[in-house]
Enzyme design. Sequence first.
Site, mmCIF file in Angstrom:
data_model
loop_
_atom_site.group_PDB
_atom_site.id
_atom_site.type_symbol
_atom_site.label_atom_id
_atom_site.label_comp_id
_atom_site.label_asym_id
_atom_site.label_seq_id
_atom_site.Cartn_x
_atom_site.Cartn_y
_atom_site.Cartn_z
ATOM 1 N N GLU A 112 1.417 3.772 -7.210
ATOM 2 C CA GLU A 112 1.155 3.657 -5.771
ATOM 3 C C GLU A 112 -0.286 4.037 -5.470
ATOM 4 O O GLU A 112 -0.848 4.924 -6.119
ATOM 5 C CB GLU A 112 2.057 4.632 -4.994
ATOM 6 C CG GLU A 112 3.425 4.113 -4.659
ATOM 7 C CD GLU A 112 3.426 3.155 -3.469
ATOM 8 O OE1 GLU A 112 2.396 2.527 -3.182
ATOM 9 O OE2 GLU A 112 4.486 3.039 -2.847
ATOM 10 N N ASP A 113 -0.865 3.410 -4.466
ATOM 11 C CA ASP A 113 -2.182 3.841 -3.993
ATOM 12 C C ASP A 113 -2.071 5.172 -3.251
ATOM 13 O O ASP A 113 -2.888 6.065 -3.433
ATOM 14 C CB ASP A 113 -2.830 2.775 -3.102
ATOM 15 C CG ASP A 113 -1.909 2.280 -1.995
ATOM 16 O OD1 ASP A 113 -0.680 2.529 -2.068
ATOM 17 O OD2 ASP A 113 -2.400 1.646 -1.049
ATOM 18 N N ASP B 96 2.825 8.849 1.386
ATOM 19 C CA ASP B 96 2.693 9.426 2.720
ATOM 20 C C ASP B 96 3.956 10.245 2.989
ATOM 21 O O ASP B 96 4.086 11.367 2.507
ATOM 22 C CB ASP B 96 2.525 8.245 3.687
ATOM 23 C CG ASP B 96 1.819 8.603 4.968
ATOM 24 O OD1 ASP B 96 2.120 9.670 5.506
ATOM 25 O OD2 ASP B 96 0.982 7.819 5.426
ATOM 26 N N LYS C 291 -0.767 12.302 0.260
ATOM 27 C CA LYS C 291 -0.924 12.913 1.590
ATOM 28 C C LYS C 291 0.207 13.924 1.763
ATOM 29 O O LYS C 291 1.195 13.677 2.461
ATOM 30 C CB LYS C 291 -0.786 11.819 2.648
ATOM 31 C CG LYS C 291 -2.040 11.538 3.430
ATOM 32 C CD LYS C 291 -1.726 10.600 4.580
ATOM 33 C CE LYS C 291 -2.995 9.935 5.040
ATOM 34 N NZ LYS C 291 -2.775 9.035 6.197
ATOM 35 N N PHE D 6 -6.876 8.836 8.665
ATOM 36 C CA PHE D 6 -6.703 7.389 8.548
ATOM 37 C C PHE D 6 -7.632 6.879 7.455
ATOM 38 O O PHE D 6 -8.806 6.613 7.703
ATOM 39 C CB PHE D 6 -7.025 6.718 9.881
ATOM 40 C CG PHE D 6 -6.394 5.372 10.035
ATOM 41 C CD1 PHE D 6 -6.258 4.513 8.956
ATOM 42 C CD2 PHE D 6 -5.915 4.969 11.273
ATOM 43 C CE1 PHE D 6 -5.662 3.278 9.086
ATOM 44 C CE2 PHE D 6 -5.318 3.728 11.416
ATOM 45 C CZ PHE D 6 -5.193 2.884 10.323
ATOM 46 N N VAL D 7 -7.115 6.792 6.242
ATOM 47 C CA VAL D 7 -7.967 6.437 5.113
ATOM 48 C C VAL D 7 -7.821 4.959 4.730
ATOM 49 O O VAL D 7 -6.737 4.389 4.826
ATOM 50 C CB VAL D 7 -7.697 7.326 3.879
ATOM 51 C CG1 VAL D 7 -8.187 8.729 4.115
ATOM 52 C CG2 VAL D 7 -6.218 7.336 3.501
ATOM 53 N N ASP E 130 -5.490 -0.299 3.416
ATOM 54 C CA ASP E 130 -5.965 -1.191 4.479
ATOM 55 C C ASP E 130 -5.808 -0.626 5.881
ATOM 56 O O ASP E 130 -5.049 0.316 6.117
ATOM 57 C CB ASP E 130 -5.192 -2.507 4.431
ATOM 58 C CG ASP E 130 -3.765 -2.367 4.966
ATOM 59 O OD1 ASP E 130 -3.057 -1.445 4.505
ATOM 60 O OD2 ASP E 130 -3.378 -3.151 5.838
ATOM 61 N N ARG F 163 -9.402 -3.249 2.188
ATOM 62 C CA ARG F 163 -8.836 -2.968 0.860
ATOM 63 C C ARG F 163 -9.905 -3.103 -0.220
ATOM 64 O O ARG F 163 -9.801 -2.513 -1.286
ATOM 65 C CB ARG F 163 -7.710 -3.963 0.527
ATOM 66 C CG ARG F 163 -6.454 -3.818 1.389
ATOM 67 C CD ARG F 163 -5.323 -4.615 0.743
ATOM 68 N NE ARG F 163 -4.235 -4.927 1.660
ATOM 69 C CZ ARG F 163 -3.183 -4.142 1.867
ATOM 70 N NH1 ARG F 163 -3.098 -2.976 1.273
ATOM 71 N NH2 ARG F 163 -2.220 -4.515 2.689
HETATM 72 C C1 PRP Z 1 1.755 2.166 1.725
HETATM 73 C C2 PRP Z 1 1.659 2.674 0.295
HETATM 74 C C3 PRP Z 1 3.075 3.033 -0.008
HETATM 75 C C4 PRP Z 1 3.632 3.484 1.336
HETATM 76 C C5 PRP Z 1 3.603 4.974 1.387
HETATM 77 O O1 PRP Z 1 2.132 0.833 1.714
HETATM 78 O O2 PRP Z 1 1.157 1.696 -0.569
HETATM 79 O O3 PRP Z 1 3.820 1.955 -0.504
HETATM 80 O O4 PRP Z 1 2.754 2.966 2.339
HETATM 81 O O5 PRP Z 1 4.138 5.425 2.593
HETATM 82 P P1 PRP Z 1 5.443 6.328 2.657
HETATM 83 O O6 PRP Z 1 5.284 7.409 1.625
HETATM 84 O O7 PRP Z 1 5.393 6.887 4.072
HETATM 85 O O8 PRP Z 1 6.637 5.468 2.439
HETATM 86 P P2 PRP Z 1 2.141 -0.081 3.022
HETATM 87 O O9 PRP Z 1 3.527 -0.132 3.590
HETATM 88 O O10 PRP Z 1 1.056 0.359 3.961
HETATM 89 O O11 PRP Z 1 1.847 -1.497 2.422
HETATM 90 P P3 PRP Z 1 0.574 -2.025 1.589
HETATM 91 O O12 PRP Z 1 0.632 -1.366 0.241
HETATM 92 O O13 PRP Z 1 0.782 -3.487 1.516
HETATM 93 O O14 PRP Z 1 -0.678 -1.643 2.353
#
Ligand code: PRP
Length: 189
Positions: A107-108, A111, A139, A160-161, A167, A173
Amino acid sequence: MSAPPQDTRLGASIAEVLFSAEAIASKVSQMGAALAAHYEGKRPLVVGILNGCFPFIADLVRAMDIELEVDFMSVSSYGAGTKSTGVVRFIKDLEEPIEGRHVLLVEDIIDTGLTLRYLTEALYTRKPASIEVCALLDKQQARTQNIEVQWRGFVCPDAFVVGYGLDYAGRYRNLPYVGVLDPSVYTKG
Ligand code: PRP
């Protein structure tokens, strides 16, 4: 922490750089070496969670000098754009069964932890040998779920990173570093 390159087009929207391209490269190289040692001889399945994972997983697997396979999953939250239920829909599933495999989810950012909690629970029903989680950014302050993160790059402030896969409305991105988005970008009428 350093000042953003204001003379770049995208840099003009960034309030501050949190993790520079150099700091990320160094961290990813360390993580890759540690992961390679951990998974040597196990031919792990490295699974990127789209979309934000793409720069991280591309750099990470190239820092892992072992046999491995790569696959991707794409998930989307159910409901009206809220992640509050933690129920996600599989938009793209894995290509192969994972029974008996060592799976590394990449994962990037983590949260609340809802996405990973749901994903790991769903994937455990397929009887993998192991599932571990690798995230570039954690985070921790935003966490609502008790999930285990075995491999983390940086602890990230609750800001807000964007950048290096992260993104805002689909943009930023492709920034080579992670920075805090300038509030003027999302408060503009
Ligand atoms: C982001 C990130 C994780 C998720 C984390 O993806 O890549 O998959 O949010 O959040 P959480 O811990 O609160 O579940 P996002 O839904 O923004 O999609 P993306 O990767 O396409 O930007």
